[in-house]
Design a protein around this motif. Structure first.
Motif, PDB file in Angstrom:
ATOM      1  N   GLY A 167     -31.116 -95.974 -10.238  1.00  0.00           N
ATOM      2  CA  GLY A 167     -30.648 -95.980 -11.617  1.00  0.00           C
ATOM      3  C   GLY A 167     -29.326 -95.260 -11.776  1.00  0.00           C
ATOM      4  N   ALA A 168     -29.190 -94.125 -11.092  1.00  0.00           N
ATOM      5  CA  ALA A 168     -27.936 -93.361 -11.168  1.00  0.00           C
ATOM      6  C   ALA A 168     -26.780 -94.138 -10.564  1.00  0.00           C
ATOM      7  N   ALA A 169     -27.028 -94.758  -9.408  1.00  0.00           N
ATOM      8  CA  ALA A 169     -25.966 -95.522  -8.743  1.00  0.00           C
ATOM      9  C   ALA A 169     -25.570 -96.737  -9.567  1.00  0.00           C
ATOM     10  N   ALA A 170     -26.562 -97.436 -10.105  1.00  0.00           N
ATOM     11  CA  ALA A 170     -26.263 -98.612 -10.925  1.00  0.00           C
ATOM     12  C   ALA A 170     -25.484 -98.218 -12.173  1.00  0.00           C
ATOM     13  N   ALA A 171     -25.847 -97.090 -12.755  1.00  0.00           N
ATOM     14  CA  ALA A 171     -25.120 -96.612 -13.938  1.00  0.00           C
ATOM     15  C   ALA A 171     -23.654 -96.368 -13.614  1.00  0.00           C
ATOM     16  N   GLU A 172     -23.380 -95.760 -12.480  1.00  0.00           N
ATOM     17  CA  GLU A 172     -21.992 -95.483 -12.117  1.00  0.00           C
ATOM     18  C   GLU A 172     -21.211 -96.777 -11.888  1.00  0.00           C
ATOM     19  N   VAL A 173     -21.829 -97.753 -11.221  1.00  0.00           N
ATOM     20  CA  VAL A 173     -21.128 -98.997 -10.888  1.00  0.00           C
ATOM     21  C   VAL A 173     -20.973 -99.897 -12.113  1.00  0.00           C
ATOM     22  N   LEU A 174     -22.030-100.031 -12.896  1.00  0.00           N
ATOM     23  CA  LEU A 174     -22.022-101.017 -13.979  1.00  0.00           C
ATOM     24  C   LEU A 174     -21.377-100.513 -15.264  1.00  0.00           C
ATOM     25  N   THR A 175     -21.129 -99.216 -15.365  1.00  0.00           N
ATOM     26  CA  THR A 175     -20.527 -98.699 -16.605  1.00  0.00           C
ATOM     27  C   THR A 175     -19.182 -98.019 -16.377  1.00  0.00           C
ATOM     28  N   ARG A 176     -18.655 -98.066 -15.152  1.00  0.00           N
ATOM     29  CA  ARG A 176     -17.435 -97.302 -14.876  1.00  0.00           C
ATOM     30  C   ARG A 176     -16.232 -97.797 -15.662  1.00  0.00           C
ATOM     31  N   GLU A 177     -16.230 -99.076 -16.061  1.00  0.00           N
ATOM     32  CA  GLU A 177     -15.102 -99.595 -16.835  1.00  0.00           C
ATOM     33  C   GLU A 177     -15.302 -99.455 -18.329  1.00  0.00           C
ATOM     34  N   ASN A 178     -16.422 -98.859 -18.738  1.00  0.00           N
ATOM     35  CA  ASN A 178     -16.727 -98.737 -20.164  1.00  0.00           C
ATOM     36  C   ASN A 178     -16.924 -97.295 -20.586  1.00  0.00           C
ATOM     37  N   ARG A 179     -16.305 -96.397 -19.859  1.00  0.00           N
ATOM     38  CA  ARG A 179     -16.422 -94.987 -20.200  1.00  0.00           C
ATOM     39  C   ARG A 179     -15.484 -94.640 -21.348  1.00  0.00           C
ATOM     40  N   SER A 180     -15.974 -93.844 -22.283  1.00  0.00           N
ATOM     41  CA  SER A 180     -15.180 -93.446 -23.439  1.00  0.00           C
ATOM     42  C   SER A 180     -15.509 -92.004 -23.791  1.00  0.00           C
TER      43      SER A 180
ATOM     44  N   GLY B 171     -32.424 -91.257 -14.029  1.00  0.00           N
ATOM     45  CA  GLY B 171     -31.249 -91.468 -13.186  1.00  0.00           C
ATOM     46  C   GLY B 171     -30.039 -91.902 -13.982  1.00  0.00           C
ATOM     47  N   MET B 172     -30.235 -92.841 -14.899  1.00  0.00           N
ATOM     48  CA  MET B 172     -29.108 -93.330 -15.692  1.00  0.00           C
ATOM     49  C   MET B 172     -28.603 -92.265 -16.666  1.00  0.00           C
ATOM     50  N   ALA B 173     -29.535 -91.548 -17.308  1.00  0.00           N
ATOM     51  CA  ALA B 173     -29.123 -90.492 -18.235  1.00  0.00           C
ATOM     52  C   ALA B 173     -28.361 -89.385 -17.515  1.00  0.00           C
ATOM     53  N   SER B 174     -28.730 -89.124 -16.250  1.00  0.00           N
ATOM     54  CA  SER B 174     -28.036 -88.083 -15.485  1.00  0.00           C
ATOM     55  C   SER B 174     -26.586 -88.460 -15.189  1.00  0.00           C
ATOM     56  N   ARG B 175     -26.264 -89.738 -15.360  1.00  0.00           N
ATOM     57  CA  ARG B 175     -24.888 -90.207 -15.160  1.00  0.00           C
ATOM     58  C   ARG B 175     -24.214 -90.519 -16.487  1.00  0.00           C
ATOM     59  N   GLY B 176     -24.763 -89.977 -17.564  1.00  0.00           N
ATOM     60  CA  GLY B 176     -24.107 -90.100 -18.862  1.00  0.00           C
ATOM     61  C   GLY B 176     -24.329 -91.409 -19.566  1.00  0.00           C
ATOM     62  N   VAL B 177     -25.450 -92.087 -19.290  1.00  0.00           N
ATOM     63  CA  VAL B 177     -25.755 -93.355 -19.942  1.00  0.00           C
ATOM     64  C   VAL B 177     -26.904 -93.148 -20.922  1.00  0.00           C
ATOM     65  N   ASP B 178     -26.742 -93.620 -22.153  1.00  0.00           N
ATOM     66  CA  ASP B 178     -27.823 -93.601 -23.128  1.00  0.00           C
ATOM     67  C   ASP B 178     -28.768 -94.763 -22.850  1.00  0.00           C
ATOM     68  N   VAL B 179     -30.056 -94.466 -22.811  1.00  0.00           N
ATOM     69  CA  VAL B 179     -31.055 -95.456 -22.415  1.00  0.00           C
ATOM     70  C   VAL B 179     -31.946 -95.803 -23.596  1.00  0.00           C
ATOM     71  N   LEU B 180     -32.044 -97.106 -23.897  1.00  0.00           N
ATOM     72  CA  LEU B 180     -32.961 -97.587 -24.924  1.00  0.00           C
ATOM     73  C   LEU B 180     -34.101 -98.316 -24.232  1.00  0.00           C
ATOM     74  N   ARG B 181     -35.301 -97.771 -24.318  1.00  0.00           N
ATOM     75  CA  ARG B 181     -36.465 -98.387 -23.705  1.00  0.00           C
ATOM     76  C   ARG B 181     -37.121 -99.344 -24.695  1.00  0.00           C
ATOM     77  N   VAL B 182     -37.249-100.613 -24.298  1.00  0.00           N
ATOM     78  CA  VAL B 182     -37.757-101.641 -25.211  1.00  0.00           C
ATOM     79  C   VAL B 182     -39.196-102.024 -24.911  1.00  0.00           C
ATOM     80  N   GLY B 183     -39.844-101.294 -23.999  1.00  0.00           N
ATOM     81  CA  GLY B 183     -41.259-101.494 -23.735  1.00  0.00           C
ATOM     82  C   GLY B 183     -41.570-102.751 -22.956  1.00  0.00           C
ATOM     83  N   VAL B 184     -42.792-103.269 -23.164  1.00  0.00           N
ATOM     84  CA  VAL B 184     -43.254-104.459 -22.446  1.00  0.00           C
ATOM     85  C   VAL B 184     -42.651-105.700 -23.089  1.00  0.00           C
ATOM     86  N   ILE B 185     -41.884-106.437 -22.309  1.00  0.00           N
ATOM     87  CA  ILE B 185     -41.182-107.613 -22.821  1.00  0.00           C
ATOM     88  C   ILE B 185     -40.800-108.482 -21.630  1.00  0.00           C
ATOM     89  N   PRO B 186     -40.706-109.793 -21.794  1.00  0.00           N
ATOM     90  CA  PRO B 186     -40.325-110.653 -20.670  1.00  0.00           C
ATOM     91  C   PRO B 186     -38.926-110.350 -20.134  1.00  0.00           C
TER      92      PRO B 186
END
Length: 447
Positions: free
Chosen positions: A27-40, A67-82
Motif C-alpha cells: 500500500g505504501a509503495a503503490a501510494a508513492e507511485v500512483l500519487t507522485r504526480e498529484n501531490r499538493s 500503508g497508504m496513510a503513512s505516505r500521506g494519502v487520505d483513504v476512503l473505505r467503501v466496504g463490501v462492494i464489487p
C-alpha cells in the motif's frame, strides 16, 4: 526473482503468502507511485478501498490503509462492494487511486489486491513493476503532522452512487422478467438483487448471506449447478451467476442450460451491431474463446480481435483501438462506455435488456452461436515456468495439431494465479477433444 503481481493483481493464501506486513508495504509503495504526480501542499491525494466479504479482507484493508496513510494519502473505505464498483467510485469520487481486496472466484482462504489508477483504470505491467521496485526502496519514515493521511472508515453513499451508475447505463424496464441471481456469498450479495429489482425484474436471490467464510463455497459462477437447480425450481426466465467480486457473470436459460461468456458476448455483440453501437463492427475476445464464437460472428459480419488471456489485456485492446465490447469466456464482459473493467451486474442488466428489446428468451438469443466441444484440464505442476520449453510438450502439441487440422485447435497456458497449467482442446467431436486433452495433460503432468 518471482514477480509479485500476477495477471490480476497480487494473490495468495491470506496470512501465509499475502500477509498484513506485505499489504502495508504494498500500500505504501503503490501510494508513492500512483500519487507522485498529484501531490499538493493544500490537500493530500486520496484512495478508495473496497473488498469482498471474506474474513481476511478486514485485516488486509486495515494494513493497506495504514500503508497508504503513512505516505500521506487520505483513504476512503467503501466496504463490501464489487470490483467494478471500486473502479467506478475511484473515478466518481475523483480519487487518485483505488484498491480492491478480493481473490475473485478463488476459495475463501485466498485473497488478492488489485490497484486502479485515477479514473478507475487497471495498471499496466510497467506500473506494477514500478510498485514492486518501490517496495524495495521504501524509507522507514514518511510525512508527519498534517502530512499524515486520514482513514475514513465509511462512505455511506458508495453503493447508491454505483447503483445510480448502473441504472444510467441500462435504463430498460425489466418488468415481467423473473430472474434468479446467485451472489456467491460475495460482493454482489446485497447490491446485485437491488440493481435488478430497481430495473423492474422479479428477483430470487440465492447465496446472498455472506458470513466471512462462505464466499464461493459450492456457489457462484464456478459452481453452476446451484443456479441451474434454482431456475428450474422457481420457473424463472433466466439465472445469473456472479463470482466473489462480481466482475463476471454467467447465465442459464429457463431450462437450466448454461450460457457462457462467449455466448453472452455473441448476444450483446449482435444487439450492439443492430443498434449501431458496435464500433468498427468488432468484438474483442481472448485466445480461450470458443471457435464457435468466431464462426458465429463471421456470419453476422462482426470481426474478432484476439488478445492473451486476462480481462486487462482485453481492456487494453479496447482502449487502444477504440472498440466498444470485449470479454472472456469466463464471463468477464467489458463495455468501455460504462466501465473500465468487467462488470457482472452490468452484464446481467444488459442481457435482460436485450431480452426485453427483442421479446426473445435468452435461449433464442444464444442460439446465434453453436458452441463447439471444448475440453479444459487444469494440471497441477511443480513449476509452470518450465512447461513451454519442455521437448515432450512441444512434440505433444505438434501431434495434436496434426490430428486436428482445421477442425479444432490446441492451447496450453499457465494459470496467472496458481501453480497450474491449463490444457484446452477444441474439436468437432467431444470424444476426440477429451482424448487429445487427456493425452496432453498427462504429458504436462510428467514434466
Amino acid at each position: 526473482m518471482t514477480r509479485l503481481f500476477g495477471t490480476d493483481g497480487v494473490r495468495g493464501k491470506a496470512n501465509e503468502v499475502l500477509t498484513a506486513p506485505l499489504a502495508m508495504r504494498l500500500g505504501a509503495a503503490a501510494a508513492e507511485v500512483l500519487t507522485r504526480e498529484n501531490r499538493s501542499s493544500k490537500r493530500n491525494p486520496t484512495a478508495i478501498v473496497g473488498r469482498d466479504p471474506r474474513v481476511s479482507g478486514e485485516m488486509l484493508a486495515a494494513a493497506l490503509a495504514a500503508g497508504m496513510a503513512s505516505r500521506g494519502v487520505d483513504v476512503l473505505r467503501v466496504g463490501v462492494i464489487p470490483t467494478p464498483g471500486v473502479a467506478f467510485l475511484t473515478d466518481d469520487y475523483g480519487a487518485n487511486m483505488g484498491v480492491m481486496i478480493s481473490a475473485s472466484h478463488n476459495p475463501m482462504p485466498d485473497n488478492g489486491i488489485k490497484f486502479f489508477s485515477a479514473g478507475g483504470r487497471k495498471l499496466p505491467d510497467s506500473v506494477e513493476d514500478e510498485i514492486e521496485a518501490a517496495m524495495q526502496t521504501l524509507s522507514e519514515g514518511g510525512p508527519t503532522g498534517h502530512g499524515v493521511g486520514r482513514v475514513i472508515e465509511e462512505a455511506p453513499d458508495a453503493q447508491d452512487r454505483y447503483l445510480a451508475h448502473l441504472r444510467e447505463a441500462v435504463s430498460a424496464d425489466l418488468k415481467g422478467l423473473k430472474v434468479v441471481v446467485d451472489c456467491a456469498n460475495g460482493a454482489a450479495s446485497e447490491i446485485a438483487p437491488r440493481a435488478y429489482r430497481a430495473a423492474g425484474a422479479e428477483v430470487i436471490a440465492i447465496h446472498n448471506r455472506p458470513n466471512a467464510f462462505n464466499i464461493n463455497d459450492h456457489c457462484g459462477s464456478t459452481f453452476m449447478s446451484e443456479i441451474q437447480r434454482a431456475v428450474l425450481e422457481h420457473g424463472a426466465d433466466l439465472g445469473l451467476s456472479h463470482d466473489g467480486d462480481a466482475d463476471r457473470c454467467l447465465a442459464v436459460d429457463a431450462k437450466g442450460n448454461i450460457i457462457d461468456g462467449d455466448q453472452i458476448m455473441a448476444i450483446l455483440a449482435v444487439g450492439m451491431k443492430e443498434n449501431n453501437d458496435l464500433r468498427q463492427n468488432t468484438l474483442v475476445a481472448t485466445v480461450m474463446s470458443n471457435l464457435g464464437l468466431k464462426l458465429a460472428m463471421a456470419e453476422q459480419g462482426i470481426k474478432i480481435v484476439e488478445t492473451q488471456v486476462g480481462d486487462r489485456y482485453v481492456l487494453e485492446e479496447l482502449n487502444t483501438s477504440g472498440f466498444s465490447l470485449g470479454g472472456e469466456q469466463s464471463g468477464h464482459v467489458i463495455i468501455p462506455e460504462w466501465g473500465t473493467t468487467g462488470d457482472g451486474i452490468l452484464t446481467g442488466l444488459s442481457l435482460m435488456s436485450r431480452m426485453k428489446e427483442t421479446g426473445k428468451s435468452i435461449a433464442e438469443l444464444a442460439s446465434v452461436m453453436t458452441v463447439l466441444p471444448q475440453v479444459l484440464i487444469n494440471v497441477p505442476v511443480a513449476d509452470k515456468r518450465v512447461i513451454d520449453d519442455a521437448p515432450e510438450v512441444i512434440s505433444g502439441i505438434a501431434d495434436a495439431n496434426a490430428e486436428l487440422g482445421k477442425t479444432g485447435r490446441v492451447l496450453l497456458r499457465p494459470s496467472g494465479t496458481e501453480e497450474l497449467y491449463r490444457v484446452m482442446v477444441e474439436a468437432a467431436d467431444q470424444e476426440q477433444a477429451r482424448r487429445i486433452a487427456g493425452k496432453l495433460a498427462a504429458v504436462v503432468a510428467a514434466v
